[in-house]
Motif scaffolding. Structure first.
Motif, PDB file in Angstrom:
ATOM      1  N   HIS A 277       0.560   6.038  -0.241  1.00 60.73           N
ATOM      2  CA  HIS A 277       1.785   6.403   0.488  1.00 60.73           C
ATOM      3  C   HIS A 277       1.710   6.036   1.965  1.00 60.73           C
ATOM      4  CE1 HIS A 277      -0.673   9.986   1.456  1.00 60.73           C
ATOM      5  NE2 HIS A 277       0.075  10.050   2.540  1.00 60.73           N
ATOM      6  N   SER A 278       0.483   5.796   2.479  1.00 55.98           N
ATOM      7  CA  SER A 278       0.344   5.443   3.898  1.00 55.98           C
ATOM      8  C   SER A 278       0.015   3.969   4.112  1.00 55.98           C
ATOM      9  CB  SER A 278      -0.738   6.317   4.544  1.00 55.98           C
ATOM     10  OG  SER A 278      -1.980   6.145   3.893  1.00 55.98           O
ATOM     11  N   TRP A 279       0.042   3.172   3.049  1.00 55.69           N
ATOM     12  CA  TRP A 279      -0.160   1.733   3.223  1.00 55.69           C
ATOM     13  C   TRP A 279       1.009   1.143   4.008  1.00 55.69           C
ATOM     14  CZ3 TRP A 279      -1.745   0.162  -2.462  1.00 55.69           C
ATOM     15  CH2 TRP A 279      -2.984   0.741  -2.749  1.00 55.69           C
ATOM     16  N   VAL A 280       0.720   0.047   4.741  1.00 56.71           N
ATOM     17  CA  VAL A 280       1.721  -0.562   5.620  1.00 56.71           C
ATOM     18  C   VAL A 280       2.356  -1.769   4.928  1.00 56.71           C
ATOM     19  CG1 VAL A 280       2.117  -1.665   7.859  1.00 56.71           C
ATOM     20  CG2 VAL A 280       0.454   0.210   7.656  1.00 56.71           C
ATOM     21  N   TRP A 281       3.690  -1.771   4.893  1.00 58.05           N
ATOM     22  CA  TRP A 281       4.425  -2.875   4.270  1.00 58.05           C
ATOM     23  C   TRP A 281       4.665  -3.988   5.290  1.00 58.05           C
ATOM     24  CZ3 TRP A 281       5.825  -4.912  -0.166  1.00 58.05           C
ATOM     25  CH2 TRP A 281       6.867  -5.836  -0.202  1.00 58.05           C
ATOM     26  N   HIS A 282       4.328  -5.238   4.905  1.00 55.96           N
ATOM     27  CA  HIS A 282       4.583  -6.404   5.748  1.00 55.96           C
ATOM     28  C   HIS A 282       5.660  -7.243   5.077  1.00 55.96           C
ATOM     29  CE1 HIS A 282       1.356  -6.236   8.883  1.00 55.96           C
ATOM     30  NE2 HIS A 282       0.959  -5.278   8.050  1.00 55.96           N
ATOM     31  N   GLU A 283       6.816  -7.231   5.712  1.00 56.80           N
ATOM     32  CA  GLU A 283       7.993  -7.849   5.120  1.00 56.80           C
ATOM     33  C   GLU A 283       7.845  -9.351   4.972  1.00 56.80           C
ATOM     34  OE1 GLU A 283      11.580  -8.187   3.296  1.00 56.80           O
ATOM     35  OE2 GLU A 283      10.564  -6.316   3.853  1.00 56.80           O
ATOM     36  N   CYS A 284       7.231 -10.001   5.968  1.00 55.23           N
ATOM     37  CA  CYS A 284       7.156 -11.465   5.953  1.00 55.23           C
ATOM     38  C   CYS A 284       6.361 -11.965   4.747  1.00 55.23           C
ATOM     39  CB  CYS A 284       6.537 -11.961   7.253  1.00 55.23           C
ATOM     40  SG  CYS A 284       6.717 -13.745   7.504  1.00 55.23           S
ATOM     41  N   HIS A 285       5.188 -11.350   4.523  1.00 55.38           N
ATOM     42  CA  HIS A 285       4.354 -11.753   3.390  1.00 55.38           C
ATOM     43  C   HIS A 285       4.707 -10.995   2.108  1.00 55.38           C
ATOM     44  CE1 HIS A 285       1.018 -13.626   6.025  1.00 55.38           C
ATOM     45  NE2 HIS A 285       1.543 -14.572   5.275  1.00 55.38           N
TER      46      HIS A 285
END
Length: 746
Positions: free
Chosen positions: A604-612
């Motif tokens: 739940h605390s992982w970071v989403w990277h939109e570009c990749h």
């Protein structure tokens, strides 16, 4: 003739009996323990021996099958069985033949669940003792119960325990180095008469808990000498005369190289006549010298963690002080020891060399995890009197050992009372909680908390080791959910910084009595959770060496990588149509430990990277650096763990982690994760680097976000030569190798 009703009753009775037997076989099967024995064998093969009803016995080869061998091997922690051998191929055993006419399906969890004639019912002889050969692969995470591990006993009279009872003048000293030798027999502590006590006996007693640097024998003849090294001898003699005697009824005969008193031979029987027993002597007293890591110091109570300037032997991968995989230094490179012929005597040499007492256990089959590099020693044979393992005889020509056969030890460690000055409070179990330390405040000892500023994995590792709880599973900077004792809320320690080698939290750098903690304690007090097993990540140097190459790519095609800061800072102001030169390579990261590698952060605390279009479970999983020959950084890169998963596994091990569709991330024991050279950020941007000779350095888990059993093998260094057009990478090494450092300085 039976009527239908009688037949129905009979069938019902048989069904009930069958159901009862099956229920008993699953839950009420006898408790047994297995071992493999015999001469000239590997640790994964040997004569099958069973401990039942407190007595070791063998298994007959009648009706034995590969299915029974599979049950034996899995019960011993191996993945599978290779074969079985009849007719006492590993020598004839002794004692009872416990099992005969065994019929196993291969699915049983214990040999006791297989059908047989019953325990002790056999018409076999020991010429029919069966043996097995197991696969060398261990079951990942297999937790072996060694509480009843068989140990050869030299004394034919059972001794429950041995201790040194402190003399009056040493009662408050830690560790106890001088006192009466006592054995526990029949639930009572008894003294040993000094009439036939020898210096070799003293060596064994001191070796149980101390390094053998000095052992002194106190008997009546020595008491009369003026050059005795202690002033308490006169008081000792008076105390021995006044004290009511309770002697043990035997003398002891040790050669001096035994690891424990129970390995010594029993001497003559002594006639017990109350206070008139041992009239020509007195109760035996010994004085020992503790290992340098445990020697008392006036200033701080104990010395800093013991570090040898140029060690030849070290322990790695152990959860507790004084245990680990044995590694030796040869030609500047650390390597392991093969477990062929590995025994308690060789293990004791290692323990004493490192400043511990004698060995408690000599472990085989990579029980402390697999090492890397070469296997430097095989078929080691020690007399027990060597000062170093490197002085023992070994087979220089024997080859073929794999790291699945790495030897390890568990050493006796003196009781320093470390766990009395530290405690965990408020946790759900004894292995977790808020860290509380015993500190002196206003002339009295009080319990208090630790400031969590700068608190991390290394500090948590020291706490878990000090408490004898193994490795750190997590380091917590907020512990509001663990209230603990309300009288221990005050912060008594702050600014803690540990290197990871310290034995106690007190040995780490900290602010001392002047506590500085801006956020205060309470919810921000430091906490830990501990575990007895940990992962161990190792990078494949060979893969890096074989996959290194250069690629020139236009900056406009690196938008996502630039967003994730995977390029040099000069790219921020560069022309979008310009090219970046990338040093590319693949990373194959193997988990050699005893538990799975999992990201510290929960999903739940992982970071989403939109570009990749992916999550990062660890923002920095690896550092990639290009260094000058003097160690100056000239280019850098990093890799986030966007997908920790089992790419491949060793034979017989199932993949557990696959990060597709936001799946579970991690690396299973015995598996490896591969970051291919052709994915984004798997590079170092060397656009601004001038031609020359460099060092390529890769560091896994650089911020110690996840606890590992060994961090020394997380670093890889290679020589690199760049001519402006091509690059060569060679001489890649893992871990701390003196040969690598020397080579770099040439």
């Amino acid at each position: 003739m039976l009527n239908p009703l009688s037949i129905n009753c009979l069938v019902l009775a048989l069904l009930c009996t069958w159901a009862l037997c099956n229920a008993q076989s699953d839950s009420d099967s006898p408790k047994i323990q297995l071992r493999l024995a015999g001469e000239k064998r590997k640790h994964y093969e040997g004569r099958v021996e069973v401990l039942y009803d407190g007595e070791w016995g063998t298994v007959c080869d009648d009706d034995f099958s590969i299915y029974a061998a599979q049950v034996v091997c899995r019960e011993l922690g191996f993945m599978d069985a290779v074969s079985w051998l009849p007719s006492a191929k590993y020598g004839r055993g002794e004692g009872r033949i416990w099992l005969d006419n065994l019929h196993c399906t291969g699915s049983e969890k214990s040999l006791a669940q297989c059908e047989s004639n019953g325990f002790g019912v056999s018409d076999c002889k020991h010429s029919e003792d069966v043996g097995v050969v197991c696969s060398q692969k261990r079951i990942p995470g297999f937790n072996e119960d060694v509480s009843n591990t068989f140990k050869p006993v030299g004394l034919n009279v059972q001794v429950e325990d041995v201790r040194i009872r402190a003399t009056y003048s040493n009662r408050k000293r830690i560790p106890i180095t001088e006192g009466f030798v006592e054995v526990k027999d029949g639930g009572k502590w008894r003294q040993i008469c000094s009439e036939e006590w020898t210096q070799m006996n003293s060596r064994v007693i001191c070796g149980i808990m101390f390094e053998i640097l000095q052992t002194l024998l106190y008997i009546k003849a020595v008491l009369l000498q003026q050059h005795s090294p202690t002033l308490s001898l006169f008081l000792l003699r008076l105390l021995a005369k006044r004290r009511k005697k309770n002697y043990w009824g035997f003398s002891v005969n040790c050669t001096g190289n035994e690891a424990d008193l129970s390995d010594c031979k029993l001497g003559r029987e002594i006639e017990l006549r109350g206070n008139n027993t041992c009239r020509k002597g007195m109760p035996t007293v010994v004085s020992c010298m503790p290992g340098r890591g445990f020697a008392p110091s006036v200033s701080i109570g104990f010395r800093k963690a013991y570090r040898v300037e140029q060690p030849l032997v070290r322990l790695r991968g152990g959860a507790l002080i004084g245990e680990g995989r044995v590694e030796v230094l040869k030609n500047g490179e650390w390597g392991t020891v093969c477990d062929d012929k590995w025994n308690i005597r060789a293990a004791t040499v290692v323990c004493r060399e490192l400043g511990f007492g004698s060995a408690k256990e000599a472990l085989s089959g990579a029980k402390m995890g697999q090492g890397i590099g070469s296997v430097h020693m095989n078929e080691v044979e020690c007399s027990g009197f060597e000062k170093s393992l490197t002085e023992c005889h070994f087979n220089r020509d024997s080859v073929g050992c794999s790291h699945e056969e790495d030897a390890a030890v568990k050493c006796n460690v003196p009781a320093m009372g470390f766990n009395t000055r530290l405690r965990l409070s408020g946790g759900r179990n004894p292995s977790e909680g808020r860290v509380e330390v015993l500190a002196e405040r206003n002339g009295s000892l009080v319990w208090g908390t630790v400031c969590s500023d700068s608190w991390g994995t290394m500090e948590a590792m020291v706490v878990c080791r000090q408490l004898g709880l193994g490795f750190a599973n997590h380091a917590f900077q907020e512990t509001w959910y663990w209230q603990g004792d309300s009288s221990s809320q005050a912060v008594v320690m702050s600014g803690v910084r540990c290197s990871g080698t310290e034995m106690t939290l007190d040995q780490c750098l900290h602010h001392g009595k002047h506590v500085i903690c801006p956020n205060g304690g309470g919810r921000f007090a430091a906490g830990v959770s501990c575990t007895l097993t940990a992962p161990d990540l190792v990078l494949s140097a060979q893969v890096v060496e074989q996959t290194t190459y250069l690629e020139d790519r236009p900056l406009y095609a690196l938008q996502c990588a630039q967003e994730e800061r995977c390029l040099s800072t000069t790219s921020d102001n560069a022309d979008p149509t310009s090219y970046r030169r990338l040093l590319r390579f693949s990373s194959q990261i193997h988990n050699n430990g005893l538990s799975d590698f999992r990201p510290r952060a929960s999903p739940h605390s992982w970071v989403w990277h939109e570009c990749h279009r992916h999550y990062h479970s660890m923002e920095v999983f690896t550092y990639y650096d290009l260094l000058s020959l003097n160690g100056t950084k000239v280019a850098e890169g990093h890799k986030a763990s966007f997908c920790l998963e089992d790419t491949y596994c060793d034979e017989g091990i199932q993949k557990r982690y696959e990060c597709a569709n936001f799946g579970s991330q991690g690396i299973t024991v015995g598996c490896w994760d591969t970051y291919r050279h052709d994915i984004d950020c798997q590079w170092i941007d060397i656009t601004d680097v001038k031609p020359g000779d460099y060092i390529l350095q890769v560091v896994i888990n650089p911020n110690y976000e996840v606890a590992e059993s060994d961090y020394t093998n997380n670093v890889m260094k290679c020589r690199s030569r760049y001519d402006g057009h091509r690059i060569w990478t060679y001489n890649c090494h893992i871990g701390e190798t003196n040969a690598l450092r020397t080579h770099f300085l040439l």
